[in-house]
Structures are given as structure tokens and as C-alpha cells.
Design an enzyme around this catalytic site. Structure first.
Site, PDB file in Angstrom:
ATOM      1  N   LYS A 204       5.093  -0.475  -0.788  1.00 34.04           N
ATOM      2  CA  LYS A 204       6.199  -0.795   0.122  1.00 34.04           C
ATOM      3  C   LYS A 204       7.405  -1.314  -0.669  1.00 34.04           C
ATOM      4  CE  LYS A 204       7.449  -3.718   4.023  1.00 34.04           C
ATOM      5  NZ  LYS A 204       7.044  -4.560   5.137  1.00 34.04           N
ATOM      6  N   GLU A 210       0.590  -4.612 -10.223  1.00 33.82           N
ATOM      7  CA  GLU A 210      -0.588  -3.776 -10.470  1.00 33.82           C
ATOM      8  C   GLU A 210      -0.243  -2.292 -10.310  1.00 33.82           C
ATOM      9  OE1 GLU A 210      -0.344  -6.349  -8.480  1.00 33.82           O
ATOM     10  OE2 GLU A 210      -2.028  -7.731  -8.794  1.00 33.82           O
ATOM     11  N   GLY A 264       2.717  -4.098   5.405  1.00 31.30           N
ATOM     12  CA  GLY A 264       1.836  -3.357   4.493  1.00 31.30           C
ATOM     13  C   GLY A 264       0.462  -3.092   5.089  1.00 31.30           C
ATOM     14  N   ARG A 265      -0.171  -4.132   5.643  1.00 33.11           N
ATOM     15  CA  ARG A 265      -1.546  -3.971   6.149  1.00 33.11           C
ATOM     16  C   ARG A 265      -1.588  -3.232   7.471  1.00 33.11           C
ATOM     17  NH1 ARG A 265       0.293  -8.951   5.636  1.00 33.11           N
ATOM     18  NH2 ARG A 265       0.488 -10.380   7.411  1.00 33.11           N
ATOM     19  N   GLU A 350      -5.185 -11.787   5.834  1.00 32.78           N
ATOM     20  CA  GLU A 350      -3.789 -11.906   5.386  1.00 32.78           C
ATOM     21  C   GLU A 350      -2.888 -12.198   6.591  1.00 32.78           C
ATOM     22  OE1 GLU A 350      -1.885  -9.872   1.615  1.00 32.78           O
ATOM     23  OE2 GLU A 350      -1.513  -8.573   3.329  1.00 32.78           O
ATOM     24  N   HIS A 381     -31.253  -5.138   4.430  1.00 30.40           N
ATOM     25  CA  HIS A 381     -32.176  -5.358   3.312  1.00 30.40           C
ATOM     26  C   HIS A 381     -31.545  -6.266   2.273  1.00 30.40           C
ATOM     27  CE1 HIS A 381     -34.933  -2.442   4.993  1.00 30.40           C
ATOM     28  NE2 HIS A 381     -33.828  -1.819   5.381  1.00 30.40           N
ATOM     29  N   LYS A 504       1.177 -14.970  -7.781  1.00 33.96           N
ATOM     30  CA  LYS A 504       1.952 -13.943  -8.504  1.00 33.96           C
ATOM     31  C   LYS A 504       2.927 -14.613  -9.464  1.00 33.96           C
ATOM     32  CE  LYS A 504       2.051 -10.623  -4.674  1.00 33.96           C
ATOM     33  NZ  LYS A 504       2.902  -9.910  -3.744  1.00 33.96           N
TER      34      LYS A 504
HETATM   35  O1  F6P Z   1       0.591  -9.348  -2.295  1.00 32.04           O
HETATM   36  C1  F6P Z   1       0.172  -8.950  -1.036  1.00 32.04           C
HETATM   37  C2  F6P Z   1       0.857  -7.690  -0.620  1.00 32.04           C
HETATM   38  O2  F6P Z   1       2.215  -7.923  -0.466  1.00 32.04           O
HETATM   39  C3  F6P Z   1       0.266  -7.094   0.636  1.00 32.04           C
HETATM   40  O3  F6P Z   1       0.755  -7.666   1.781  1.00 32.04           O
HETATM   41  C4  F6P Z   1       0.621  -5.657   0.455  1.00 32.04           C
HETATM   42  O4  F6P Z   1      -0.128  -4.814   1.311  1.00 32.04           O
HETATM   43  C5  F6P Z   1       0.288  -5.470  -1.002  1.00 32.04           C
HETATM   44  O5  F6P Z   1       0.705  -6.682  -1.615  1.00 32.04           O
HETATM   45  C6  F6P Z   1       0.940  -4.301  -1.676  1.00 32.04           C
HETATM   46  O6  F6P Z   1       2.326  -4.378  -1.602  1.00 32.04           O
HETATM   47  P1  F6P Z   1       3.234  -3.126  -1.912  1.00 32.04           P
HETATM   48  O7  F6P Z   1       2.907  -2.066  -0.918  1.00 32.04           O
HETATM   49  O8  F6P Z   1       4.642  -3.614  -1.786  1.00 32.04           O
HETATM   50  O9  F6P Z   1       2.930  -2.664  -3.315  1.00 32.04           O
END
Ligand code: F6P
Length: 541
Positions: A204, A210, A264-265, A350, A381, A504
Site C-alpha cells: 500500500k 521487508e 491494508g488488512r 491489528e 492431535h 519499525k
Molecule cells: O506494519 C503494519 C502494516 O502497515 C499493515 O497494516 C500492512 O498491512 C502491512 O504493514 C504492509 O503494509 P504495506 O502494504 O504498506 O507494505
């Protein structure tokens, strides 16, 4: 100063109402219980009867929903009002799944043409990849899609791709890489050929450490094998941040936008679903979106007592705020739904893992529970022992299907009873949790008391005929509404996530910290010194 729902008569009455002591007695006392507490929504049937609630409890819970004006809140959410007040924007995921002819207003502006314009571009792109009109730089077909994203840019599409296994497009496979641990991308690429690989960089913000780190390594992998010019054929991006996408080297024609009013979620039905659409085809993707819309409209229009999302949310409040349950297990009796608990973890935790209310006051009650789970039969199990006999009560959501998702494997086929065993195993677990086994029922013998199960452990059973794309969309939307309704009652903003920011920032600080730097706390400093004893290269090698 008392500021929230806790000041209301409804909340006080909910806390004071007599708590039913025995699920078994509740069934014995009311022959209509199952009928009264089984609700339908879309294609889902939801049996709430094995929860520790009775008519009086339900009445107090409905009064709480009324007090919080849940009905208007659902309308405001679905109609694109600014409900994410701390970030000043709508949470418009409901607008992403409306039919094309419906208007979709965000803060007074009709965005339907934007939403459907992007969906049309996605469908056309997917058709081009599937037909071979869109090829890799060397003219080879693109047969592997690697989605690079994390959190909401990974969990929804990867969960849904696994869930829709019978719909996977022949000759094409999707992989999902999220972890900055080099092992994830390395494993993902180990058996791939650059010439036939398409990367979908999904973020987003296009600023997530990452994702960008993995995307850069993937870009080098393509450039090393095929040259700089190949980037345009092997990368597309999904983002709200077109400038950052351009800076990365992906052009506007290769970018599929969405908007800051999509959380995002909650972004699965947006262009974040591009990898999924590539993997299962646009018909299945559209059926999933349509399933979500069915639930949106049902949740909007059904009175609270018959509204499955509202009732599930209220029972969650009861379990959390009155019975004191800290966590909730989600056990899908479906291998294809194995990533659903992980998806729900982000969705719920979240969204509702908050302790400050919208007016800035601290919450004086518990909010979102810890969500966890694994596919049902495997949990039987492993950890389900603790849910039956442990000292903590963990409410369970069971999810199961009457028929296997694969059309050719019918329930009752003489040579294969596995699906039947799976489904009946789910019913047996819910039954054992609710009714347990008394000392009288345990055959006499040594250690008889060890074989006693206390019962009285609440659960909800969600069933549908089959895990179709529509049913998957319905499940996702159902839980989105459950989470939203709970957030409304708790007075928190379910659509921000400031709690993730500090970690972060600290990670960035540590990246520039020298071994001798005493700026960090003593524990972190000591671990840093230990780490610097090993890590020499940029990759810790
Ligand atoms: O750090 C949490 C978050 O902002 C989530 O809310 C989001 O889904 C995820 O990181 C990934 O964010 P992006 O889509 O901006 O890479």
C-alpha cells in the site's frame, strides 16, 4: 471521568446479569434453543447454541449493541463515511465489492468508476498473461507469479489462493514471499526460471522495509539473468504510492492502484488481490467479491437479533468482557482454509488490539482477544487437549463444509470417507467441549478422574455447503463485520495501527547503531555486542 459504553445502563446490566452455569442445562431447559440460536447469512449457517448464553444474556447484549448504535455504524462504514477518525479517512472496503452499477461514495465523492476501472485493467492483464499475449522478456510464457508483500499485502491473497485450490488456473502457480529473512525469497526462487517469472510487488505504502528489500533482490535476480530492460516485462506493482513505484523502476502502465481509504488488512478485494486473480482467474475473484457484497448487504439490513455478524460480535464481547476469556481459537475443518487463522489474526488483532478510545481515554475494559488456530483435524492431535481440559477457557470458532471443495470427490463415495470423518470430527469436538464427560460417565477404573472433561467450553460452528469463491468472500466479510461491530462497542478505532510503528523506528535506529553505542537499553546493547561478534557483512554473514 466516565466517557464510554461502561457508563451505560446496558453495559452495567450486561455485567450484572446472571451468568448461565451449564451449557448442558441450557439445552435441557429450552427445547427451542438450537432453533433460536442458529442463524443464516448468505450461504453460511451459524450455530451459536453452544455458547454460555441464554435469553436474558442475549437481551442485555442486544441492549449494548443498541446503546453503541451499531446499526448506524455499519451503515456509515459501508457508505464510505470517514470512520477512521485518527487518520481522517474512510474504511471503504465495502465499496470495492459493490456491483458496477451501484454508486460508491467516499466522503461525498463517487469512486465507483475508479474501482471498476482498476478491476477492468486487472481482468485484462490477467487475460493477457493467461492467453500468452503478455510474455516475459525472452518471449517465454509467464508461468509463476511471485507476490512480494507483507501483512495485508500478503495474508489475504495468500490465504485466498490456498483456499481456492480447486480453482487454480492450469499451468500457472503463485508463490507468496513476505519475510525479510533471506530464506523466504531464496526458497521461493530456488526452482524458478527468471524468463517465466512475474513478480507482483504489493505494498500500500511502497515504503515497507521487508517488501522493498525483497523486491530489490528479486529485481537484481531478473536483471542479472535477463538485463535491465526485462524489468518492465517481469514486474508489476500494486500500491497507492505511484511515485515510489516509479522510483523503484516500475512504470505507470505496470502499476495497479488502490486508495488510502482501503485499509491494508481489508484490501483483498482491491488490486492487492492481483496475484490471487492471476492464480484463480477473474471469474472466481469476482465471485469472491460478490460473496463479500452479499454479506455487506445482509449485515446492513438484518435486525441485530437475527444478524449473524452482530450476534457473533456480541458473543465475543460476552466471552471477553464478562467471562474473561483472553483468547479465541479459530479451527477451520478444511485444509484449504489453513491460512485463515493467520489472516484473522491480522484482521482482528491489528484492528482491535487497542487500549485507547477514539476520545483519547484509556479503555477501562478488555478489547480484542488473542486469535490463534490451525486446521481442525491437526489441532485434534496437538493443542486441543488444552482447550478441553486446560485451566483457561478458550472459546472456539469451528468452520466446516458439508462437501469437499473438489467437485469430483463426493461425500459418501464408497471408497473415500475422509471428508465425512473430517466434518464429523468437527461436530464431535464442539460437542465434547460443550457437554464434556462427567465422572459418572467415565468407566470405573484407576485414574478415572483424569478422563473427566468439564465441558461448558463455548464454541460457535460456522458451516456452508462447500468452500466456493463466494463462500470464501462471505467468510472474510462476516469476520470483518464482527471485528468492526466489536470495535464500535469498545469505542476504539479498528482502522489504524499505530502500535506497529515504534518497533519499525527502533529497528531503523539499531541499523545505524555501532557496537560501542550505549544509546540502546542495557539488554539490547548486550545483545547487539553479541551479534556484532558474528555479523560482519550487510547480510549478517
Ligand atoms: O506494519 C503494519 C502494516 O502497515 C499493515 O497494516 C500492512 O498491512 C502491512 O504493514 C504492509 O503494509 P504495506 O502494504 O504498506 O507494505
Amino acid at each position: 471521568m466516565v466517557t464510554g459504553i461502561e457508563a451505560s445502563k446496558a453495559w452495567t446490566e450486561m455485567l450484572a446479569v446472571e451468568r448461565p452455569l451449564s451449557i448442558g442445562e441450557l439445552f435441557a431447559d429450552d427445547p427451542t434453543r438450537v432453533e433460536k440460536l442458529t442463524l443464516s447469512i448468505g450461504d453460511l449457517v451459524i450455530d451459536l447454541s453452544k455458547n454460555l448464553i441464554d435469553d436474558r444474556v442475549v437481551a442485555t447484549l442486544l441492549a449494548v449493541a443498541d446503546e453503541a448504535d451499531v446499526e448506524s455504524a455499519i451503515g456509515r462504514l459501508l457508505d464510505g463515511y470517514v470512520v477512521n477518525l485518527t487518520e481522517g479517512r474512510a474504511a471503504g472496503h465495502g465499496l470495492l465489492r459493490r456491483p458496477e452499477e451501484a454508486r460508491a461514495m467516499v466522503d461525498g465523492v463517487d469512486v465507483a468508476h475508479l474501482v471498476h476501472g482498476v478491476l477492468a485493467r486487472m481482468r485484462s492483464f490477467v487475460a493477457d498473461v493467461h492467453s500468452g499475449r503478455r510474455l516475459g522478456a525472452t518471449g517465454e510464457r509467464l508461468t509463476t507469479i511471485v507476490n512480494i508483500g507483507i501483512g495485508g499485502s500478503d495474508l489475504g491473497p495468500s490465504m485466498a489462493y490456498e483456499a481456492l485450490r480447486p480453482h487454480h488456473v492450469t499451468g500457472l502457480r503463485c508463490r507468496f514471499v513476505s519475510n525479510i529473512d533471506p530464506a523466504d525469497l531464496r526458497a521461493g526462487l530456488s526452482d524458478l526460471e527468471p524468463a517465466s517469472t512475474l513478480f507482483v510487488v504489493a505494498s500500500k505504502t511502497f515504503a515497507t522495509t521487508e517488501t522493498l528489500a525483497n523486491a530489490k533482490v528479486a529485481r537484481d535476480w531478473i536483471v542479472d539473468a535477463l538485463g535491465e530492460k526485462a524489468i518492465a516485462s517481469h514486474f508489476v506493482a500494486v500500491s497507492t504510492n505511484s511515485q515510489a513505484v516509479r522510483n523503484f523502476g516500475i512504470g505507470d502502465d505496470e502499476m495497479f492502484p488502490f486508495w488510502d481509504w482501503v485499509g491494508g488488512r481489508y484490501s483483498l478485494p482491491s488490486s492487492i488481490g492481483l496475484s490471487l486473480m492471476l492464480g484463480v482467474g477473474s471469474d472466481a475473484f469476482d465471485q469472491m467479491r460478490a460473496g463479500m457484497h452479499v454479506i455487506d448487504e445482509a449485515v446492513r439490513s438484518t435486525p441485530a437479533r437475527a444478524n449473524a455478524a452482530v450476534m457473533m460480535a456480541l458473543i465475543g464481547i460476552w466471552n471477553r468482557n464478562v467471562l474473561g476469556c483472553v483468547s479465541k481459537a479459530v479451527l477451520p475443518y478444511s485444509h484449504d482454509l489453513r491460512r485463515f487463522p493467520a489472516f484473522l489474526q491480522q484482521l482482528d488483532m491489528e484492528s482491535n488490539g487497542k487500549s485507547t478510545r477514539l476520545d483519547g481515554s484509556p479503555v477501562p475494559y478488555e478489547t480484542g482477544p488473542i486469535i490463534w488456530g490451525e486446521p481442525g483435524t491437526n489441532s485434534q492431535h496437538a493443542f486441543i487437549q488444552s482447550i478441553h481440559q486446560g485451566t483457561s477457557v478458550v472459546p472456539v470458532d469451528f468452520i466446516g463444509f458439508a462437501e469437499p471443495a473438489d467437485a469430483l470427490v463426493r461425500v459418501g463415495a464408497p471408497d473415500d470417507t475422509r471428508h465425512r470423518t473430517l466434518f464429523l470430527g468437527m461436530l464431535a469436538q464442539a460437542r465434547a467441549l460443550a457437554f464434556g464427560r462427567s465422572l459418572d460417565e467415565v468407566s470405573a477404573g484407576p485414574f478415572a478422574e483424569h478422563r473427566v472433561l468439564p465441558g461448558n467450553r463455548p464454541s460457535t460452528v460456522v458451516v456452508a455447503r462447500r468452500l466456493s469463491p463466494s463462500v470464501l468472500g462471505q467468510l472474510v466479510a462476516l469476520y470483518e463485520h464482527v471485528v468492526h461491530v466489536q470495535g464500535v462497542i469498545w469505542g476504539i478505532n479498528s482502522f489504524d495501527q499505530f502500535g506497529v510503528e515504534l518497533g519499525k523506528e527502533m529497528a531503523l535506529d539499531l541499523a545505524v547503531t555501532a557496537p560501542s553505542d550505549r544509546g540502546a537499553d542495557p539488554s539490547t546493547h548486550s545483545l547487539l555486542r553479541w551479534y556484532h561478534g558474528f555479523a560482519r557483512g550487510p547480510d549478517g554473514g
